[in-house]
Design an enzyme around this catalytic site. Structure first.
Site, PDB file in Angstrom:
ATOM      1  CE  LYS A  71      42.469  35.897  37.886  1.00 18.00           C
ATOM      2  NZ  LYS A  71      41.740  37.145  38.059  1.00 18.00           N
TER       3      LYS A  71
HETATM    4  C1  E4P Z   1      43.353  39.950  38.826  1.00 19.05           C
HETATM    5  O1  E4P Z   1      43.633  38.969  38.219  1.00 19.05           O
HETATM    6  C2  E4P Z   1      42.952  39.939  40.238  1.00 19.05           C
HETATM    7  O2  E4P Z   1      41.810  39.181  40.416  1.00 19.05           O
HETATM    8  C3  E4P Z   1      42.764  41.347  40.725  1.00 19.05           C
HETATM    9  O3  E4P Z   1      43.881  42.107  40.308  1.00 19.05           O
HETATM   10  C4  E4P Z   1      42.521  41.483  42.197  1.00 19.05           C
HETATM   11  O4  E4P Z   1      42.549  42.841  42.547  1.00 19.05           O
HETATM   12  P1  E4P Z   1      41.982  43.397  43.952  1.00 19.05           P
HETATM   13  O5  E4P Z   1      42.870  42.906  45.041  1.00 19.05           O
HETATM   14  O6  E4P Z   1      42.029  44.879  43.804  1.00 19.05           O
HETATM   15  O7  E4P Z   1      40.580  42.859  44.082  1.00 19.05           O
END
Ligand code: E4P
Length: 214
Positions: free
Chosen positions: A83
């Protein structure tokens, strides 16, 4: 549409995996911090539970640092997806990873143009954050519609992974639009199982069953 669980909590991940509905996992530094555990150990444990893509997030902002983390995660397990944040340097790292067969998930995406560039660089997944977009009075799901249209217009292979999902409506709309993946917190996955008419129906059947001669 594939469903990933958005969590770094191995107990939650095991529970969702046992439900039989998840195809993969996304983690991030904030989710990792909640566990209080070593990130590498957590990722390795998740890889033993889930047979599917597992996103592990880099924290370097320079190219050399990003690639070092990418190689580190990629060699950890065949299912790891690296990521990478949506920056100029991140796009360069995505292109490098693609040329070496390392899968990537480009995170913190908030515009259709960012998504266009991610596809051009060869990202495996793009992660548009619908909840955080809604939080600032923008239309999170409209962003998904725009990215879907652009990717379909040019037959880009990058998968749309809807992130920052906060409620069942986000999930339904992601599926209606034709997103490839939705990454969902366990609490929302559980909400998806519920319907009051299901509960009322079960209660009625159980009551009527008592009237059937045994
Ligand atoms: C996933 O890959 C993201 O990091 C995550 O969905 C972010 O979610 P949030 O906005 O609730 O922190």
């Amino acid at each position: 549409m594939e469903i990933f669980i958005d969590s770094a909590d191995v107990k939650e991940i095991q529970e969702a995996w046992d439900m039989g509905v998840i195809d993969g996992v996304t983690t991030n530094p904030s989710l990792a911090a909640k566990t209080g555990r070593n990130y590498d150990e957590t990722i390795k444990e998740i890889a033993k539970i889930v047979d599917g893509p597992i996103s592990a997030e880099t924290v370097s902002l320079d190219f050399a640092g990003m690639m070092k983390e990418a190689y580190h995660f990629a060699k950890m397990h065949k299912n790891i997806v690296v990521k990478i944040p949506m920056t100029e340097v991140g796009l360069r790292a995505v292109k490098q990873c693609a040329s070496e067969g390392i899968k990537t998930n480009v995170t913190l995406t908030f515009s259709a143009n960012q998504a266009l560039l991610i596809a051009k660089a060869g990202g495996t997944y793009v992660s548009p954050f619908v909840g955080r977009f809604d939080d600032i009075s923008e239309e999170g799901m409209q962003l998904i519609e725009h990215i879907r249209q652009i990717y379909d217009n040019y037959d880009f292979k990058t998968k749309i992974l809807v992130a920052s999902i906060r409620n069942p409506i986000h999930v339904r709309d992601a599926a209606l639009i034709g997103a490839d993946v939705a990454t969902i917190p366990l609490s929302v996955i559980k909400q998806l199982t519920k319907h009051p008419l299901t509960d009322i129906g079960i209660q009625k059947f159980l009551e009527d069953w008592k009237k059937v001669p045994q």
